[in-house]
Design a protein around this motif. Structure first.
Motif, PDB file in Angstrom:
ATOM      1  N   PHE A   7       0.856  -1.173   0.000  1.00 19.69           N
ATOM      2  CA  PHE A   7       0.000   0.000   0.000  1.00 19.69           C
ATOM      3  C   PHE A   7       0.900   1.234   0.000  1.00 19.69           C
ATOM      4  CE2 PHE A   7      -2.365  -3.462   1.869  1.00 19.69           C
ATOM      5  CZ  PHE A   7      -3.518  -3.414   1.127  1.00 19.69           C
ATOM      6  N   VAL A   8       1.204   1.682  -1.185  1.00 27.62           N
ATOM      7  CA  VAL A   8       2.138   2.786  -1.360  1.00 27.62           C
ATOM      8  C   VAL A   8       1.478   3.860  -2.204  1.00 27.62           C
ATOM      9  CG1 VAL A   8       4.157   1.306  -1.168  1.00 27.62           C
ATOM     10  CG2 VAL A   8       3.132   1.694  -3.396  1.00 27.62           C
ATOM     11  N   LEU A 566       8.426  -3.449 -12.448  1.00 28.82           N
ATOM     12  CA  LEU A 566       9.277  -2.578 -11.647  1.00 28.82           C
ATOM     13  C   LEU A 566      10.452  -3.319 -11.021  1.00 28.82           C
ATOM     14  CD1 LEU A 566       6.879  -0.038  -9.892  1.00 28.82           C
ATOM     15  CD2 LEU A 566       8.355   0.287 -11.869  1.00 28.82           C
ATOM     16  N   ALA A 567      10.459  -4.663 -11.130  1.00 32.51           N
ATOM     17  CA  ALA A 567      11.647  -5.407 -10.706  1.00 32.51           C
ATOM     18  C   ALA A 567      12.803  -5.173 -11.677  1.00 32.51           C
ATOM     19  CB  ALA A 567      11.336  -6.903 -10.628  1.00 32.51           C
ATOM     20  N   PHE A 568      12.494  -4.628 -12.859  1.00 33.88           N
ATOM     21  CA  PHE A 568      13.514  -4.340 -13.866  1.00 33.88           C
ATOM     22  C   PHE A 568      13.855  -2.841 -13.905  1.00 33.88           C
ATOM     23  CE2 PHE A 568      11.308  -8.150 -15.225  1.00 33.88           C
ATOM     24  CZ  PHE A 568      12.330  -9.000 -15.618  1.00 33.88           C
ATOM     25  N   VAL A 569      13.451  -2.123 -12.875  1.00 33.80           N
ATOM     26  CA  VAL A 569      13.704  -0.687 -12.790  1.00 33.80           C
ATOM     27  C   VAL A 569      14.599  -0.423 -11.590  1.00 33.80           C
ATOM     28  CG1 VAL A 569      12.622   1.562 -12.378  1.00 33.80           C
ATOM     29  CG2 VAL A 569      11.556  -0.064 -13.930  1.00 33.80           C
ATOM     30  N   GLY A 570      15.552   0.484 -11.735  1.00 39.68           N
ATOM     31  CA  GLY A 570      16.471   0.777 -10.651  1.00 39.68           C
ATOM     32  C   GLY A 570      15.781   1.376  -9.442  1.00 39.68           C
ATOM     33  N   GLU A 571      16.428   1.241  -8.281  1.00 35.05           N
ATOM     34  CA  GLU A 571      15.807   1.671  -7.029  1.00 35.05           C
ATOM     35  C   GLU A 571      15.532   3.164  -7.001  1.00 35.05           C
ATOM     36  OE1 GLU A 571      17.178   1.782  -2.419  1.00 35.05           O
ATOM     37  OE2 GLU A 571      17.135  -0.212  -3.349  1.00 35.05           O
ATOM     38  N   SER A 572      16.412   3.973  -7.560  1.00 29.81           N
ATOM     39  CA  SER A 572      16.206   5.422  -7.511  1.00 29.81           C
ATOM     40  C   SER A 572      14.927   5.814  -8.256  1.00 29.81           C
ATOM     41  CB  SER A 572      17.411   6.155  -8.102  1.00 29.81           C
ATOM     42  OG  SER A 572      17.550   5.863  -9.489  1.00 29.81           O
ATOM     43  N   GLN A 573      14.678   5.171  -9.397  1.00 27.60           N
ATOM     44  CA  GLN A 573      13.452   5.484 -10.136  1.00 27.60           C
ATOM     45  C   GLN A 573      12.223   4.897  -9.450  1.00 27.60           C
ATOM     46  OE1 GLN A 573      14.765   4.031 -14.033  1.00 27.60           O
ATOM     47  NE2 GLN A 573      14.774   6.136 -14.790  1.00 27.60           N
ATOM     48  N   ARG A 574      12.371   3.726  -8.837  1.00 24.27           N
ATOM     49  CA  ARG A 574      11.235   3.162  -8.080  1.00 24.27           C
ATOM     50  C   ARG A 574      10.850   4.086  -6.931  1.00 24.27           C
ATOM     51  NH1 ARG A 574      13.552  -2.140  -8.298  1.00 24.27           N
ATOM     52  NH2 ARG A 574      14.201  -1.905  -6.135  1.00 24.27           N
ATOM     53  N   LYS A 575      11.856   4.681  -6.273  1.00 23.74           N
ATOM     54  CA  LYS A 575      11.559   5.588  -5.165  1.00 23.74           C
ATOM     55  C   LYS A 575      10.801   6.818  -5.646  1.00 23.74           C
ATOM     56  CE  LYS A 575      15.297   4.374  -1.969  1.00 23.74           C
ATOM     57  NZ  LYS A 575      16.544   4.853  -1.305  1.00 23.74           N
ATOM     58  N   LEU A 577       8.742   6.826  -8.066  1.00 16.94           N
ATOM     59  CA  LEU A 577       7.392   6.378  -8.375  1.00 16.94           C
ATOM     60  C   LEU A 577       6.598   6.019  -7.126  1.00 16.94           C
ATOM     61  CD1 LEU A 577       8.158   4.087 -11.437  1.00 16.94           C
ATOM     62  CD2 LEU A 577       6.734   6.131 -11.490  1.00 16.94           C
ATOM     63  N   LEU A 578       7.266   5.368  -6.181  1.00 21.45           N
ATOM     64  CA  LEU A 578       6.543   4.742  -5.070  1.00 21.45           C
ATOM     65  C   LEU A 578       6.874   5.334  -3.709  1.00 21.45           C
ATOM     66  CD1 LEU A 578       7.089   1.022  -6.177  1.00 21.45           C
ATOM     67  CD2 LEU A 578       5.157   2.501  -6.712  1.00 21.45           C
ATOM     68  N   GLY A 579       7.752   6.318  -3.686  1.00 23.67           N
ATOM     69  CA  GLY A 579       8.174   6.831  -2.405  1.00 23.67           C
ATOM     70  C   GLY A 579       9.347   6.045  -1.871  1.00 23.67           C
ATOM     71  N   SER A 580       9.967   6.557  -0.826  1.00 25.86           N
ATOM     72  CA  SER A 580      11.186   5.940  -0.299  1.00 25.86           C
ATOM     73  C   SER A 580      10.945   4.525   0.195  1.00 25.86           C
ATOM     74  CB  SER A 580      11.745   6.799   0.841  1.00 25.86           C
ATOM     75  OG  SER A 580      12.919   6.218   1.368  1.00 25.86           O
ATOM     76  N   PHE A 581       9.846   4.317   0.936  1.00 38.86           N
ATOM     77  CA  PHE A 581       9.569   2.978   1.472  1.00 38.86           C
ATOM     78  C   PHE A 581       9.209   1.999   0.365  1.00 38.86           C
ATOM     79  CE2 PHE A 581       6.367  -0.112   2.875  1.00 38.86           C
ATOM     80  CZ  PHE A 581       7.124  -0.849   3.767  1.00 38.86           C
ATOM     81  N   GLY A 582       8.240   2.398  -0.460  1.00 40.37           N
ATOM     82  CA  GLY A 582       7.776   1.500  -1.514  1.00 40.37           C
ATOM     83  C   GLY A 582       8.859   1.151  -2.504  1.00 40.37           C
ATOM     84  N   GLY A 583       9.705   2.130  -2.848  1.00 37.02           N
ATOM     85  CA  GLY A 583      10.728   1.888  -3.854  1.00 37.02           C
ATOM     86  C   GLY A 583      11.865   1.037  -3.380  1.00 37.02           C
ATOM     87  N   SER A 584      12.130   1.041  -2.067  1.00 38.59           N
ATOM     88  CA  SER A 584      13.250   0.251  -1.535  1.00 38.59           C
ATOM     89  C   SER A 584      12.780  -0.974  -0.771  1.00 38.59           C
ATOM     90  CB  SER A 584      14.098   1.132  -0.602  1.00 38.59           C
ATOM     91  OG  SER A 584      13.310   1.603   0.493  1.00 38.59           O
ATOM     92  N   ASN A 585      11.482  -1.259  -0.821  1.00 40.94           N
ATOM     93  CA  ASN A 585      10.932  -2.389  -0.075  1.00 40.94           C
ATOM     94  C   ASN A 585      11.634  -3.686  -0.439  1.00 40.94           C
ATOM     95  OD1 ASN A 585       8.742  -4.656   0.385  1.00 40.94           O
ATOM     96  ND2 ASN A 585       8.115  -2.895   1.612  1.00 40.94           N
ATOM     97  N   SER A 586      11.757  -4.565   0.549  1.00 36.80           N
ATOM     98  CA  SER A 586      12.468  -5.829   0.347  1.00 36.80           C
ATOM     99  C   SER A 586      11.802  -6.706  -0.717  1.00 36.80           C
ATOM    100  CB  SER A 586      12.566  -6.597   1.663  1.00 36.80           C
ATOM    101  OG  SER A 586      11.271  -6.878   2.169  1.00 36.80           O
TER     102      SER A 586
END
Length: 856
Positions: A7-8, A566-575, A577-586
């Motif tokens: 839930f992001v 989004l598993a094929f997208v780098g963490e900085s771009q995921r963040k 899109l999804l915010g710090s928590f969502g983009g770096s989630n385990s």
């Protein structure tokens, strides 16, 4: 083989995110240009008995015939007992010489005592009592069993005709019929026909109970199994919108007496042997045939329930002679499940073929620019599957011929058995499982770019397929960025003076999933190497990981894996899109390892029933921990993984409605744990606790010299012994006992009852506190202290390991077994030198609500 939801929020700069939903709506409209599929099947819904059953209650005189005046009539339906103190029972008129419905008005009591302790605990969770007594004023009944004869022949009954409440009975009955069709989406007439066109058998019973405290209870008793909990045959459910849940589910009383109440019980009326599918993909429209070889498992069986996604409409079904077969398929938005009516009952066990012709929409979804996904809801039902088994999973071989647009690429299960051909604007591809039975078959297609790696170490060919362009979801965001920046740069003069004013500070316009393909390929390589070493060889040599456009969704078929884009997208771009928590989630760090693990857990071995699904998901999570341990080589990440698992099990959350998941029920209750009251508690239990169960066994089997050798031997033996079988929890218990070690044999009887009763079938989780001191005595370091176990019953037992760290990592110096809420005194232990750290369960060895290590 799972869905995870995070839930992001999309946190891209300023106002350009607001158009995403509008863009999605536009995409859906674009996908509907083909319109509704219209097919006409000459033999659909015309069987005379079926038609009569379907329309019985439409007759205004449906209940004006016989009715019964009752006085203290007791009607027993397995463990459910109806005591009808006084009142009247109105019977639905006959169809094909049998009565199949009734309504009771009056005063009565329903009682039920579950026959097993686990179900008593579940009932107590919902009602605060281990048994149920509910007064009622009305029951609406559907049945093919002996209910009518049972009532009519009772000395507590006076039969009569033309009762004054006949129309009231008809209204109540039709209300429940509408509920079954529209809300339950279940075809009751087809179920009745299943027994009508079969040799004599006990028959089923459904009773809708209008209780005084619980006004929406439903008792189901069906010897063929209840779909939601198959192979169990008795269910008591609450179907109210505010408290919907299966309260209890169990086998028939007779099966407990005979010792046949097993989750491996086979309730199928037929078995699918093979599929030969020809499928044409026209955008998101499916046009297909499937030549299915099958055999009946019940003598005299003419009606076969088929599991086919309801938006796929059958045009025709024919036998080997080209003769049309009777079909039942009602409105796709209501009770549109498929059944077939054979003209004569086939010889039991003798294979025969049926050819299905069908087409429809909504099985495939398009997200634009060559991004497609096979609807997860149609995972096992985009082809005709076995409707007499839960989830439609019936192992079979598959041969699939695909026709699709020539500019796209197809990937299926098994292997491609012929080179692709091009005919006009279409490609033709043929895939086969090569006589290897699979539980389900799937595919992915789109505008892909393929990356390959032949691993000489394992012999597996690994493939990663990523889309050349991003889905509409991302394109919408990129378009919003452009519009936002254009508005910011409306004035050339302003842009000249302030170039920063033109930018959003994001790099989302450069998103490309191709950039991470090699990384995901590396994750797949490392995962397969670890799992091959720990669990054994897979039956096939190829594994394909394919991008799909659902954000938080991963799924595995044998040899084919769906990966979230989004598993094929780098963490900085995921963040971004999804915010710090969502983009770096385990989730993103673990999804590849988890889904690859399902090639072993879920496909090399499956699960027999919902009671056993915890092994598939839990063992895949344990496998992920091995990946973290051996690839990341970081003990902190390893312990962080297990701390996340622990907190999901023992901590309340919004997704579980503030309930601590482990208190609801054991892992063997599977997805039944999800209810209106409990929220998504199953997700927070069967995955992590299933993993923890196997982790605790692994840690008990760990040897300082041989390390994981015993554990690896056990797991490889488990898969080899049960390869391509549907395993049960008891199967796993047997293999653990086969490989039991002295440390595990607490009861000194070679059995693991103590462990499985506590951790698998139970709901207790202990807390631990370790208080210790390090003293210098005669020039030597002496360790002393106490380990306390609390929060459990008096017979709860667990070995608790003790670790020391002298500077080179944790070393186990043994374990103490504690029974009940007690403390274990270590005495005085002489050490070779002073350790840097001392702790119990330093490698998250035991699941606990809390573990405290405290030096005095």
């Amino acid at each position: 083989m799972k869905i995870r939801k995070l839930f992001v929020s999309l946190l891209v700069a300023s106002s350009f995110i607001t158009s995403i939903l509008a863009q999605d709506d536009k995409d859906k409209k674009d996908e509907r240009v083909l319109g509704e599929v219209t097919v006409t099947a000459q033999k659909t819904n015309i069987d005379p008995v079926y038609v009569e059953l379907r329309k019985l209650s439409e007759d205004t005189n449906a209940f004006t015939g016989e009715y019964a005046k009752v006085n203290n009539l007791v009607v027993k339906k397995d463990a459910g007992v109806f005591t009808l103190r006084n009142g009247e029972i109105y019977f639905l008129r006959e169809a094909d010489g049998r009565r199949t419905g009734a309504v009771f008005f009056g005063e009565g009591e329903f009682s039920l005592v579950p026959p097993v302790e686990s179900e008593k605990r579940m009932l107590k969770f919902f009602t605060d009592k281990t048994d149920l007594k509910e007064n009622f004023t009305q029951i609406v009944m559907f049945f093919t069993d002996i209910t009518f004869d049972e009532v009519r022949k009772s000395p507590n009954v006076q039969m009569s005709t033309n009762g004054s409440q006949a129309e009231k009975a008809r209204s109540a009955f039709r209300g429940k019929e509408a509920l079954i069709r529209n809300s339950f989406q279940y075809n009751m007439a087809a179920r009745i026909l299943l027994d009508a066109y079969a040799p004599p058998r006990p028959g089923f019973f459904w009773g809708f109970i209008d209780g005084k405290k619980y006004d929406k209870l439903l008792l189901k008793v069906d010897p063929l199994g209840i779909t939601e909990v198959s192979p169990e045959q008795v269910v008591l459910a609450n179907y109210s919108a505010s408290d919907r849940a299966i309260w209890v589910a169990f086998h028939l009383e007779d099966e407990y007496n005979k010792g046949t109440a097993l989750s491996s019980a086979d309730r199928r009326v037929f078995d699918v042997i093979s599929h030969d599918i020809n499928i044409a993909l026209r955008g998101t429209k499916v046009i297909a045939t499937d030549n299915v070889q099958m055999k009946t498992l019940v003598a005299g069986q003419r009606v076969l329930p088929i599991d086919l996604y309801p938006t796929l409409r059958v045009k025709r079904i024919t036998n080997d002679n080209g003769e049309a077969i009777g079909i039942i398929q009602e409105d796709e938005s209501k009770d549109g499940s498929l059944s077939i009516i054979l003209p004569t009952a086939p010889e039991r066990g003798k294979p025969f073929n049926l050819n299905f012709e069908y087409e429809g929409n909504n099985v495939l979804e398009s997200r634009g620019s060559g991004n497609f996904i096979l609807n997860p809801s149609a995972r096992a039902t985009w082809y005709p599957n076995n409707g007499s088994v839960r989830y439609g999973i019936d192992q079979a071989t598959f041969s699939i011929t695909f026709r699709y647009p020539k500019h796209l690429m197809m990937i299926g299960v098994g292997e491609e058995v012929e080179p692709e051909k091009i005919e006009g604007d279409e490609k033709i591809a043929k895939w086969s499982t090569n006589n290897v039975e699979m539980k389900v078959a799937g595919f992915n297609y789109g505008d892909f770019k393929k990356y390959e790696f032949d691993d000489k170490t394992t012999g597996y060919k690994l493939e990663v397929l990523v889309n050349r362009d991003v889905p509409n979801e991302i394109k919408g965001i990129q378009n919003d960025i452009d519009r936002y920046e254009s508005r910011r740069a409306e004035s050339a003069d302003r842009a000249y003076r302030d170039p920063v004013a033109r930018t959003t500070g994001t790099n989302l316009r450069s998103i490309s999933t191709s950039s991470m393909a090699d990384y995901v390929l590396g994750e797949a390589k490392n995962s397969t190497r670890i799992y091959d070493a720990y669990f054994g060889r897979l039956p096939f040599n190829r594994i394909a990981l394919t991008q799909q456009p659902n954000t938080f969704f991963g799924q595995a078929w044998a040899s084919l894996i769906y990966m979230p884009y989004l598993a094929f997208v780098g963490e900085s771009q995921r963040k971004q899109l999804l915010g710090s928590f969502g983009g770096s989630n385990s989730f993103w760090r673990q999804v590849t390892a988890h889904e690859v693990a399902h090639q072993w857990w879920g496909h090399s071995v499956g699960w027999s029933s919902y009671h056993d699904q915890w092994m598939s998901e839990g063992f895949a999570e344990l496998s992920t921990s091995l990946y973290i341990q051996f690839v990341k080589k970081d003990l902190d990440q390893f312990n962080e993984f297990w701390e996340q698992q622990r907190s999901q099990i023992v901590e309340p959350s919004r997704s579980t409605n503030g309930i601590r998941p482990y208190t609801v029920g054991p892992v063997t209750q599977g997805y039944r744990l999800n209810t209106v009251k409990t929220g998504n508690v199953a997700q927070n239990l069967i995955y992590p606790k299933g993993a923890y169960i196997l982790h605790m066994l692994r840690m008990m089997m760990m040897d300082s010299k041989e390390r994981d050798a015993k554990f690896q031997l056990m797991m490889r033996d488990f898969i080899k012994t049960h390869y391509n079988q549907e395993i049960t929890t008891e199967d796993f218990k047997a293999i653990v006992e086969k490989h039991i070690t002295p440390k595990m044999d607490i009861d000194k009887n070679g059995k693991m009852d103590w462990f499985f009763d506590q951790w698998v079938y139970g709901t207790e989780v202990p807390a631990y506190k370790f208080e210790y001191s390090l003293n210098e005595v005669d020039g030597k370091t002496v360790l002393s202290g106490k380990v306390n176990q609390s929060g459990v019953s008096d017979d709860f037992a667990m070995p608790v390991p003790l670790y020391l760290d002298f500077g080179a990592g944790w070393v186990s110096i043994g374990s103490v077994t504690i029974v009940g809420n007690k403390s274990f005194d270590l005495g005085n232990i002489a050490l070779p030198k002073r350790p840097r750290k001392v702790a119990i369960c330093a490698l998250s060895d035991v699941l606990a609500t809390s573990i405290e290590n405290k030096q005095k």
